[in-house]
Design a protein around this motif. Structure first.
Motif, PDB file in Angstrom:
ATOM      1  N   TYR A 245       0.953  -1.350   0.262  1.00 23.23           N
ATOM      2  CA  TYR A 245       0.013  -0.146  -0.411  1.00 23.23           C
ATOM      3  C   TYR A 245       1.336   1.413  -0.195  1.00 23.23           C
ATOM      4  O   TYR A 245       0.826   2.298  -0.869  1.00 23.23           O
ATOM      5  CB  TYR A 245      -1.135  -0.271   0.989  1.00 23.23           C
ATOM      6  CG  TYR A 245      -1.939   1.197   1.230  1.00 23.23           C
ATOM      7  CD1 TYR A 245      -2.580   1.489   0.166  1.00 23.23           C
ATOM      8  CD2 TYR A 245      -1.036   2.017   2.166  1.00 23.23           C
ATOM      9  CE1 TYR A 245      -3.141   2.683   0.701  1.00 23.23           C
ATOM     10  CE2 TYR A 245      -1.448   3.638   2.565  1.00 23.23           C
ATOM     11  CZ  TYR A 245      -3.080   3.414   1.460  1.00 23.23           C
ATOM     12  OH  TYR A 245      -3.751   5.070   1.822  1.00 23.23           O
ATOM     13  N   GLU A 246       2.234   1.496   0.738  1.00 27.95           N
ATOM     14  CA  GLU A 246       2.265   2.213   0.928  1.00 27.95           C
ATOM     15  C   GLU A 246       3.614   3.069  -0.412  1.00 27.95           C
ATOM     16  O   GLU A 246       4.354   3.124  -0.271  1.00 27.95           O
ATOM     17  CB  GLU A 246       3.583   2.423   2.655  1.00 27.95           C
ATOM     18  CG  GLU A 246       2.258   2.698   3.864  1.00 27.95           C
ATOM     19  CD  GLU A 246       3.183   2.473   4.618  1.00 27.95           C
ATOM     20  OE1 GLU A 246       2.407   3.227   5.792  1.00 27.95           O
ATOM     21  OE2 GLU A 246       4.840   1.868   4.619  1.00 27.95           O
ATOM     22  N   HIS A 247       4.064   1.691  -0.290  1.00 27.37           N
ATOM     23  CA  HIS A 247       5.487   1.362  -1.769  1.00 27.37           C
ATOM     24  C   HIS A 247       5.145   1.794  -2.777  1.00 27.37           C
ATOM     25  O   HIS A 247       4.084   2.031  -3.726  1.00 27.37           O
ATOM     26  CB  HIS A 247       6.422   0.209  -1.948  1.00 27.37           C
ATOM     27  CG  HIS A 247       7.505   0.417  -2.107  1.00 27.37           C
ATOM     28  ND1 HIS A 247       8.100   0.403  -3.152  1.00 27.37           N
ATOM     29  CD2 HIS A 247       8.400  -0.472  -1.342  1.00 27.37           C
ATOM     30  CE1 HIS A 247       9.262   0.397  -4.041  1.00 27.37           C
ATOM     31  NE2 HIS A 247      10.015   0.328  -2.770  1.00 27.37           N
ATOM     32  N   GLU A 248       5.420   3.345  -3.399  1.00 26.19           N
ATOM     33  CA  GLU A 248       4.884   3.927  -4.828  1.00 26.19           C
ATOM     34  C   GLU A 248       5.299   2.681  -6.361  1.00 26.19           C
ATOM     35  O   GLU A 248       4.314   3.354  -6.821  1.00 26.19           O
ATOM     36  CB  GLU A 248       5.961   5.092  -4.820  1.00 26.19           C
ATOM     37  CG  GLU A 248       5.490   6.370  -4.080  1.00 26.19           C
ATOM     38  CD  GLU A 248       3.937   6.951  -3.841  1.00 26.19           C
ATOM     39  OE1 GLU A 248       3.233   6.988  -4.741  1.00 26.19           O
ATOM     40  OE2 GLU A 248       3.256   7.259  -2.857  1.00 26.19           O
ATOM     41  N   LYS A 249       6.000   2.091  -5.380  1.00 27.23           N
ATOM     42  CA  LYS A 249       6.093   1.174  -6.470  1.00 27.23           C
ATOM     43  C   LYS A 249       5.415  -0.029  -7.441  1.00 27.23           C
ATOM     44  O   LYS A 249       5.550  -0.969  -7.926  1.00 27.23           O
ATOM     45  CB  LYS A 249       8.398   1.466  -7.153  1.00 27.23           C
ATOM     46  CG  LYS A 249       8.939   2.262  -8.082  1.00 27.23           C
ATOM     47  CD  LYS A 249       9.692   1.986  -7.939  1.00 27.23           C
ATOM     48  CE  LYS A 249      10.885   2.437  -8.880  1.00 27.23           C
ATOM     49  NZ  LYS A 249      11.415   4.517  -7.868  1.00 27.23           N
ATOM     50  N   ALA A 250       5.047   0.285  -5.782  1.00 26.68           N
ATOM     51  CA  ALA A 250       4.266  -1.471  -5.947  1.00 26.68           C
ATOM     52  C   ALA A 250       2.878  -1.757  -7.131  1.00 26.68           C
ATOM     53  O   ALA A 250       2.184  -0.772  -7.532  1.00 26.68           O
ATOM     54  CB  ALA A 250       3.669  -1.999  -4.719  1.00 26.68           C
ATOM     55  N   LYS A 251       3.288  -2.210  -7.911  1.00 21.54           N
ATOM     56  CA  LYS A 251       1.765  -2.894  -8.973  1.00 21.54           C
ATOM     57  C   LYS A 251       1.655  -4.334  -9.172  1.00 21.54           C
ATOM     58  O   LYS A 251       2.534  -5.203  -8.793  1.00 21.54           O
ATOM     59  CB  LYS A 251       2.625  -2.179 -10.101  1.00 21.54           C
ATOM     60  CG  LYS A 251       3.685  -2.606 -10.689  1.00 21.54           C
ATOM     61  CD  LYS A 251       3.378  -1.373 -12.236  1.00 21.54           C
ATOM     62  CE  LYS A 251       4.929  -2.150 -12.893  1.00 21.54           C
ATOM     63  NZ  LYS A 251       5.830  -2.117 -12.666  1.00 21.54           N
ATOM     64  N   GLY A 252       0.608  -4.557  -9.714  1.00 22.30           N
ATOM     65  CA  GLY A 252       0.359  -6.237  -9.711  1.00 22.30           C
ATOM     66  C   GLY A 252       0.563  -7.189  -8.943  1.00 22.30           C
ATOM     67  O   GLY A 252      -0.638  -6.295  -7.792  1.00 22.30           O
ATOM     68  N   ARG A 253       0.870  -7.827  -8.909  1.00 24.63           N
ATOM     69  CA  ARG A 253       0.471  -8.801  -8.046  1.00 24.63           C
ATOM     70  C   ARG A 253       1.501  -9.437  -6.567  1.00 24.63           C
ATOM     71  O   ARG A 253       2.760  -9.675  -7.567  1.00 24.63           O
ATOM     72  CB  ARG A 253       0.424 -10.742  -8.812  1.00 24.63           C
ATOM     73  CG  ARG A 253      -0.845 -10.524  -9.599  1.00 24.63           C
ATOM     74  CD  ARG A 253      -1.954 -11.460 -10.394  1.00 24.63           C
ATOM     75  NE  ARG A 253      -2.236 -11.932  -9.957  1.00 24.63           N
ATOM     76  CZ  ARG A 253      -2.549 -13.762 -10.413  1.00 24.63           C
ATOM     77  NH1 ARG A 253      -1.481 -14.360 -10.777  1.00 24.63           N
ATOM     78  NH2 ARG A 253      -3.641 -14.508  -9.417  1.00 24.63           N
ATOM     79  N   TYR A 254       0.898  -9.978  -6.199  1.00 22.24           N
ATOM     80  CA  TYR A 254       2.366 -10.202  -4.916  1.00 22.24           C
ATOM     81  C   TYR A 254       2.887 -11.831  -4.645  1.00 22.24           C
ATOM     82  O   TYR A 254       1.942 -11.330  -3.726  1.00 22.24           O
ATOM     83  CB  TYR A 254       2.623  -8.899  -3.754  1.00 22.24           C
ATOM     84  CG  TYR A 254       2.684  -8.305  -4.516  1.00 22.24           C
ATOM     85  CD1 TYR A 254       5.263  -7.842  -4.754  1.00 22.24           C
ATOM     86  CD2 TYR A 254       2.355  -6.521  -4.489  1.00 22.24           C
ATOM     87  CE1 TYR A 254       5.007  -6.187  -5.492  1.00 22.24           C
ATOM     88  CE2 TYR A 254       3.080  -6.000  -5.384  1.00 22.24           C
ATOM     89  CZ  TYR A 254       4.366  -5.755  -5.541  1.00 22.24           C
ATOM     90  OH  TYR A 254       4.616  -4.474  -6.654  1.00 22.24           O
ATOM     91  N   LEU A 255       2.951 -12.693  -4.378  1.00 21.15           N
ATOM     92  CA  LEU A 255       2.396 -13.984  -3.740  1.00 21.15           C
ATOM     93  C   LEU A 255       3.482 -13.452  -2.500  1.00 21.15           C
ATOM     94  O   LEU A 255       4.758 -13.150  -2.153  1.00 21.15           O
ATOM     95  CB  LEU A 255       4.148 -15.065  -4.473  1.00 21.15           C
ATOM     96  CG  LEU A 255       3.104 -15.297  -5.344  1.00 21.15           C
ATOM     97  CD1 LEU A 255       3.582 -16.693  -6.100  1.00 21.15           C
ATOM     98  CD2 LEU A 255       1.688 -16.572  -4.813  1.00 21.15           C
TER      99      LEU A 255
END
Length: 330
Positions: A245-255
C-alpha cells in the motif's frame, strides 16, 4: 506516504474487520499510526469485535461500521473519506449444497460491490485486495523445475473438476477485480498469501486456524487434502499489505510464502519440534504437482519472511494461551 510521524498517516478502510487476517492487519495499521475504518456485519456483536477494541490505538483511531458485501452501495459512505481500502473479506465456509451461490457469488459480487464504491471516491490512492496463492498453483501443466510466480493463474476448469471452491472463488474474484480496475481509474495491488500460520486474535478460530489445531491434536481429516502447500506467518502477511500500500512502485500481484512443504515434510518438522504433541506420523502421498514459489517480487520491496519455526512457535503459544491446547505442550 512518508515517515514523518502520525500526521502523514491517512484514513484507510479494512473490510471484514473481525476476520483472522483482517484483525492482524488492523493491529499493524494502528501501530503504524493509521486511522482505520473497519467494516463488519454487526458492530454491536461484542463476541466478534471485542478483540479489536483491545488493540493498541483502537480507542483513538479505530471505527467499526456496518456494511454488507452483498448489498450494492453498502460501502459508499464507508470508503468515501479513505485514501486506501484493504479488501480482505471473502467467504471461506465449506459449502453445503450450492458452492456457486454460497462461496463464488459472494466472493465475486462482494469484491465488485466494494470496487464500485471505491470508484466513487476521487481521493482514493490505492486498493489492496487479499487474494490467495491458490489462484496461481492449481494447474495441470506445472513444471517442477519452474517456480510458480505472479504470472501464473489457476485453471478455472481444474478448480471446478476438483471441486476446489475456495480457490475458484479467489481466482474469479481477483480476475473480476483486475478487469474492473483496468476499465476504471483505480490503482489496484493484490497480495497472494500461502497458508496462514500464527496467533489468532479473534477468540473463535477460523477454518484455517481450526485445521492447524486439528493437525496439532492428531486429526488428519482437514489437512490430508492439502498435499503440498506454502506457509507464511500471519504477521508477515499483514505487514506485506501495508508495504504494497505504501510503496509507490508497488504494482500488480505479490506472492507471499516463506516455505513450501509436502504434508509429510510438515509433520516431520512438527514431530521434531513439538515431540509432546500428538502429531500424525504421516500422510498418504497424493499425486500432486511438485512446485515452489518465487517470492522475489515482494522481497524486492524489502520483505523478509519469518521461518517455519517462528510461525509455528507463535501459533502453538497462542493456542495454549487461548485454551485450545494444554500448557504441557509448550
Amino acid at each position: 506516504m512518508g515517515s514523518h510521524g502520525e500526521d502523514v498517516k491517512g484514513r484507510v478502510c479494512v473490510t471484514g474487520a473481525s476476520g483472522y487476517l483482517a484483525s492482524w492487519l488492523i493491529k499493524r495499521l494502528l501501530i503504524s499510526g493509521y486511522h482505520v475504518i473497519g467494516t463488519v456485519r454487526d458492530p454491536g456483536n461484542e463476541k466478534k469485535v471485542s478483540h479489536l477494541w483491545r488493540l493498541e490505538g483502537a480507542k483513538e483511531r479505530l471505527s467499526l461500521v456496518r456494511a454488507n458485501l452483498m448489498e450494492p452501495g453498502s460501502f459508499d459512505t464507508v470508503v468515501m473519506g479513505c485514501e486506501g481500502v484493504f479488501h480482505t473479506a471473502s467467504p471461506v465456509i465449506k459449502p453445503t449444497s450450492d458452492p456457486k451461490a454460497e462461496i463464488i457469488k459472494p466472493a465475486v459480487d462482494g469484491t465488485l460491490n466494494v470496487l464500485r464504491s471505491c470508484k466513487k471516491n476521487p481521493n482514493l490512492r490505492r486498493v489492496v485486495l487479499t487474494s490467495s496463492s491458490s489462484t496461481t498453483r492449481i494447474r495441470d501443466d506445472i513444471d517442477p523445475k519452474v517456480p510458480v510466480d505472479e504470472s501464473f493463474w489457476s485453471s478455472i476448469e481444474l478448480c471446478e473438476k476438483l471441486q476446489l471452491w475456495y480457490s475458484l472463488s479467489k481466482t474469479l474474484a481477483e480476475k473480476a477485480a483486475w478487469e474492473f480496475c483496468n476499465e476504471n481509474p483505480i490503482d489496484l495491488v493484490t497480495v497472494l498469501p500461502a497458508f496462514l500460520i500464527g496467533p489468532s486474535l479473534p477468540p473463535d478460530l477460523c477454518s484455517t486456524a481450526s485445521d492447524v489445531l486439528g493437525l496439532l491434536k492428531g486429526d488428519t481429516k482437514d489437512f490430508k487434502w492439502h498435499g503440498r502447500m506454502g506457509y507464511v506467518h500471519i504477521d508477515d502477511v499483514a505487514l506485506a499489505h501495508i508495504l504494497v500500500y505504501e510503496h509507490e512502485k508497488a504494482k500488480g500481484r505479490y506472492l507471499l510464502s516463506s516455505t513450501v512443504m509436502d504434508n509429510n515434510e510438515l509433520v516431520g518438522f512438527l514431530l521434531a519440534r513439538y515431540p509432546s504433541l500428538p502429531i500424525p506420523k504421516g500422510f498418504e502421498v497424493l499425486n500432486r504437482a511438485q512446485y515452489d514459489f518465487d517470492t522475489s517480487k515482494i522481497e524486492g520491496l524489502g520483505m523478509k519472511f519469518k521461518s517455519m519455526e517462528e510461525m509455528f512457535d507463535d501459533c502453538v503459544a497462542s493456542l495454549v494461551d487461548q485454551g485450545y491446547l494444554p500448557s504441557v505442550y509448550l
